[in-house]
Design a protein around this motif. Structure first.
Motif, PDB file in Angstrom:
ATOM      1  N   GLY A  23      16.917  -4.922  -8.602  1.00 30.33           N
ATOM      2  CA  GLY A  23      15.551  -4.804  -9.321  1.00 30.33           C
ATOM      3  C   GLY A  23      14.428  -3.751  -8.386  1.00 30.33           C
ATOM      4  O   GLY A  23      13.931  -2.955  -8.767  1.00 30.33           O
ATOM      5  N   LEU A  24      14.178  -4.071  -7.090  1.00 29.05           N
ATOM      6  CA  LEU A  24      13.288  -3.274  -6.418  1.00 29.05           C
ATOM      7  C   LEU A  24      13.530  -2.081  -6.201  1.00 29.05           C
ATOM      8  O   LEU A  24      14.590  -1.615  -5.784  1.00 29.05           O
ATOM      9  CB  LEU A  24      12.972  -4.203  -4.992  1.00 29.05           C
ATOM     10  CG  LEU A  24      12.318  -5.580  -5.010  1.00 29.05           C
ATOM     11  CD1 LEU A  24      12.534  -6.055  -3.696  1.00 29.05           C
ATOM     12  CD2 LEU A  24      10.691  -5.292  -5.403  1.00 29.05           C
ATOM     13  N   ALA A  56       8.782   1.958 -11.205  1.00 25.09           N
ATOM     14  CA  ALA A  56       8.122   1.544  -9.976  1.00 25.09           C
ATOM     15  C   ALA A  56       6.924   0.945 -10.048  1.00 25.09           C
ATOM     16  O   ALA A  56       5.855   1.575 -11.273  1.00 25.09           O
ATOM     17  CB  ALA A  56       7.984   2.645  -9.108  1.00 25.09           C
ATOM     18  N   PRO A  57       6.281   0.097  -9.266  1.00 23.06           N
ATOM     19  CA  PRO A  57       4.681  -0.133  -9.520  1.00 23.06           C
ATOM     20  C   PRO A  57       3.804   1.128  -9.646  1.00 23.06           C
ATOM     21  O   PRO A  57       3.945   1.724  -8.980  1.00 23.06           O
ATOM     22  CB  PRO A  57       4.340  -0.749  -8.189  1.00 23.06           C
ATOM     23  CG  PRO A  57       5.553  -1.584  -7.735  1.00 23.06           C
ATOM     24  CD  PRO A  57       6.792  -0.583  -8.187  1.00 23.06           C
ATOM     25  N   ALA A  58       2.768   1.118 -10.395  1.00 17.98           N
ATOM     26  CA  ALA A  58       2.267   2.228 -10.602  1.00 17.98           C
ATOM     27  C   ALA A  58       1.572   3.175  -9.460  1.00 17.98           C
ATOM     28  O   ALA A  58       1.740   4.217  -9.291  1.00 17.98           O
ATOM     29  CB  ALA A  58       0.758   1.950 -11.407  1.00 17.98           C
ATOM     30  N   PRO A  59       0.920   2.215  -8.478  1.00 16.70           N
ATOM     31  CA  PRO A  59       0.718   3.184  -7.203  1.00 16.70           C
ATOM     32  C   PRO A  59       1.572   3.839  -6.271  1.00 16.70           C
ATOM     33  O   PRO A  59       1.402   4.709  -5.685  1.00 16.70           O
ATOM     34  CB  PRO A  59       0.032   1.944  -6.358  1.00 16.70           C
ATOM     35  CG  PRO A  59      -0.362   0.767  -7.336  1.00 16.70           C
ATOM     36  CD  PRO A  59       0.644   0.941  -8.290  1.00 16.70           C
ATOM     37  N   LEU A  60       2.960   3.140  -6.514  1.00 21.74           N
ATOM     38  CA  LEU A  60       4.143   3.954  -5.927  1.00 21.74           C
ATOM     39  C   LEU A  60       4.707   4.939  -6.859  1.00 21.74           C
ATOM     40  O   LEU A  60       5.587   5.861  -6.244  1.00 21.74           O
ATOM     41  CB  LEU A  60       5.003   2.843  -5.504  1.00 21.74           C
ATOM     42  CG  LEU A  60       4.599   1.592  -4.929  1.00 21.74           C
ATOM     43  CD1 LEU A  60       5.536   0.841  -4.314  1.00 21.74           C
ATOM     44  CD2 LEU A  60       4.009   2.079  -3.238  1.00 21.74           C
ATOM     45  N   ARG A 120      14.919   9.113 -11.723  1.00 21.88           N
ATOM     46  CA  ARG A 120      13.810   9.308 -12.735  1.00 21.88           C
ATOM     47  C   ARG A 120      13.516   7.866 -13.372  1.00 21.88           C
ATOM     48  O   ARG A 120      12.423   7.417 -13.486  1.00 21.88           O
ATOM     49  CB  ARG A 120      14.280  10.038 -14.001  1.00 21.88           C
ATOM     50  CG  ARG A 120      14.246  11.546 -13.463  1.00 21.88           C
ATOM     51  CD  ARG A 120      14.788  12.518 -14.626  1.00 21.88           C
ATOM     52  NE  ARG A 120      14.612  13.982 -14.308  1.00 21.88           N
ATOM     53  CZ  ARG A 120      15.314  14.890 -14.543  1.00 21.88           C
ATOM     54  NH1 ARG A 120      16.424  14.386 -15.363  1.00 21.88           N
ATOM     55  NH2 ARG A 120      15.122  16.085 -14.330  1.00 21.88           N
ATOM     56  N   ASP A 121      14.410   6.987 -13.594  1.00 19.29           N
ATOM     57  CA  ASP A 121      14.378   5.651 -13.998  1.00 19.29           C
ATOM     58  C   ASP A 121      13.661   4.662 -13.151  1.00 19.29           C
ATOM     59  O   ASP A 121      12.759   4.125 -13.577  1.00 19.29           O
ATOM     60  CB  ASP A 121      15.785   4.923 -14.186  1.00 19.29           C
ATOM     61  CG  ASP A 121      15.499   3.704 -14.704  1.00 19.29           C
ATOM     62  OD1 ASP A 121      14.970   3.454 -15.711  1.00 19.29           O
ATOM     63  OD2 ASP A 121      16.363   2.830 -13.945  1.00 19.29           O
ATOM     64  N   ASP A 143       0.694  -1.285   0.092  1.00 20.60           N
ATOM     65  CA  ASP A 143      -0.090  -0.112   0.104  1.00 20.60           C
ATOM     66  C   ASP A 143       0.770   1.335   0.145  1.00 20.60           C
ATOM     67  O   ASP A 143       1.868   1.325   0.705  1.00 20.60           O
ATOM     68  CB  ASP A 143      -0.890  -0.265   1.149  1.00 20.60           C
ATOM     69  CG  ASP A 143      -1.575   1.264   1.393  1.00 20.60           C
ATOM     70  OD1 ASP A 143      -2.752   1.408   0.511  1.00 20.60           O
ATOM     71  OD2 ASP A 143      -1.367   2.175   2.126  1.00 20.60           O
ATOM     72  N   PRO A 144       0.341   2.277  -0.798  1.00 21.79           N
ATOM     73  CA  PRO A 144       1.443   3.389  -0.821  1.00 21.79           C
ATOM     74  C   PRO A 144       1.661   4.124   0.485  1.00 21.79           C
ATOM     75  O   PRO A 144       2.595   4.575   0.834  1.00 21.79           O
ATOM     76  CB  PRO A 144       0.813   4.342  -2.015  1.00 21.79           C
ATOM     77  CG  PRO A 144       0.104   3.134  -2.879  1.00 21.79           C
ATOM     78  CD  PRO A 144      -0.518   2.212  -1.978  1.00 21.79           C
ATOM     79  N   ASP A 145       0.403   4.222   1.181  1.00 18.03           N
ATOM     80  CA  ASP A 145       0.483   4.843   2.361  1.00 18.03           C
ATOM     81  C   ASP A 145       1.666   4.126   3.477  1.00 18.03           C
ATOM     82  O   ASP A 145       2.070   4.819   4.142  1.00 18.03           O
ATOM     83  CB  ASP A 145      -1.028   5.152   2.955  1.00 18.03           C
ATOM     84  CG  ASP A 145      -1.724   6.194   2.382  1.00 18.03           C
ATOM     85  OD1 ASP A 145      -1.078   6.850   1.632  1.00 18.03           O
ATOM     86  OD2 ASP A 145      -2.948   5.878   2.218  1.00 18.03           O
ATOM     87  N   ARG A 146       1.328   2.859   3.546  1.00 16.68           N
ATOM     88  CA  ARG A 146       2.222   2.048   4.306  1.00 16.68           C
ATOM     89  C   ARG A 146       3.703   2.279   3.906  1.00 16.68           C
ATOM     90  O   ARG A 146       4.585   2.543   4.720  1.00 16.68           O
ATOM     91  CB  ARG A 146       1.900   0.796   4.325  1.00 16.68           C
ATOM     92  CG  ARG A 146       2.716  -0.241   5.308  1.00 16.68           C
ATOM     93  CD  ARG A 146       2.658  -0.307   6.545  1.00 16.68           C
ATOM     94  NE  ARG A 146       3.815  -1.086   7.226  1.00 16.68           N
ATOM     95  CZ  ARG A 146       4.219  -0.935   8.508  1.00 16.68           C
ATOM     96  NH1 ARG A 146       3.909   0.288   8.742  1.00 16.68           N
ATOM     97  NH2 ARG A 146       4.854  -1.860   8.959  1.00 16.68           N
TER      98      ARG A 146
END
Length: 220
Positions: A122-123, A160-164, A154-155, A31-34
């Motif tokens: 990767g992450l 990154a996962p879209a929500p992040l 920027r890369d 979760d982005p907030d977490r």
């Protein structure tokens, strides 16, 4: 190995450092907030007590060069960067020792960028932490290093996962703010008093405002 630890102890301690510093683990659906909450915990002193209790001797060993062999693997190098670049800022907050390892952390980050370790991780949150020494270490070519940091962030934000992505885009802006500070002063003025450096009048005006990019909350 250059230290008295066994290979199994190295692997265990590397895992402990990474598990502690990245409670989100490897899950891409965090979760982005977490995620933002965990970054605030990491960057704004929330981990200080636990680092002192759990990793004080390990940080001392890393500062003395006793963990350099961790750089043999990508995750080992990441853990070493955490020990050199992040843990001292908690363990020795408010003293010159907080930044005394920056040059070695920078050397580890640059070596890992050049040999493919950074790519292998990767992450997004692993890669951001891996590159933080580029902005932290003062000295020659600091602006060029920050330009590299901005490009890398920027890369990361793009991949990154879209929500992040908004969270990581904010770190591109943060690095840009750091660049403006280094372009203006050639160093991090907030360190001047602790390092016994005399601030210029321009730096004093900046310090009076108290708006330091390194204290900016990780946000979207």
């Amino acid at each position: 190995m250059g230290d008295d630890m066994t290979d199994s102890n190295d692997a265990r301690q590397i895992g402990e450092v990474l598990d502690f510093w990245f409670p989100e683990g490897r899950a891409l659906d965090i979760d982005p907030d977490r995620h933002a909450e965990l970054w605030r915990w990491r960057m704004h002193g929330g981990a200080d007590g636990a680092i002192a209790a759990r990793f004080g001797p390990l940080t001392e060993r890393g500062a003395a060069g006793g963990l350099d062999h961790w750089s043999a693997t990508p995750e080992g190098r990441l853990a070493l960067i955490v020990v050199l670049d992040q843990f001292p800022r908690s363990l020795w907050r408010g003293s010159a020792r907080a930044w005394a390892q920056d040059t070695e952390a920078l050397a580890q980050a640059e070596a890992g960028l050049d040999n493919g370790d950074w790519t292998a991780l990767g992450l997004s949150w692993f890669q951001i932490t891996f590159t933080q020494p580029l902005g932290h270490a003062e000295g020659p070519e600091h602006l060029a290093r920050i330009d590299r940091l901005i490009a890398l962030r920027r890369d990361i934000a793009t991949r990154a996962p879209a929500p992040l992505r908004p969270l990581y885009a904010s770190l591109v802006d943060q690095a840009g703010q750091v660049r403006r500070i280094i372009a203006s002063f050639g160093r991090h003025p907030h360190r001047n008093a602790i390092l016994g450096r005399r601030s210029t009048p321009e730096e004093e005006a900046y310090l009076e405002k108290g708006a330091f990019p390194h204290q900016r909350v990780f946000r979207g």
